[in-house]
Design a protein around this motif. Structure first.
Motif: not given
Length: 109
Positions: A61-70
């Motif tokens: 299992v590879e964990l993908r970090s969360g990303e966002a754009r304001c």
């Protein structure tokens, strides 16, 4: 524990795609924001594969970090949890990564 139901769905998809061939390993990408605990999924994998073409297969299992754009300040930033708040203080954000649950690859023979 919803990880068991999700893991069973993954195993069903893998076995269907394997088309009767033996599955030796499965690699998943799990987003940090998709509310799935990777360790629980790994625990469920052995149970879910019993009696299937994937019995005895390994799971990575590879964990993908969360990303966002304001939308307010047009800044990209990391999300470590589901608190959708930009460092500028705005809650008007788009989540662009971290909700994934993908089968990346599988090894069969």
């Amino acid at each position: 524990m919803h990880e068991m139901a999700i893991t069973q769905s993954v195993v069903e998809a893998v076995c269907e795609h394997a088309a009767g061939r033996r599955v030796h390993s499965v690699k998943l990408e799990v987003g940090a924001l998709c509310a799935v605990v990777p360790d629980a999924m790994m625990f469920c994998f052995e149970l879910a594969t019993e009696g299937t073409a994937a019995e005895g297969a390994s799971l990575e299992v590879e964990l993908r970090s969360g990303e966002a754009r304001c939308r307010t300040c047009d800044t990209d930033f990391a999300l470590n949890d589901l608190i959708l708040l930009c460092p500028c203080g705005s809650a008007d954000v788009d989540v662009v990564a971290g909700r994934e649950l993908k089968i990346l690859s599988m090894e069969v023979s």
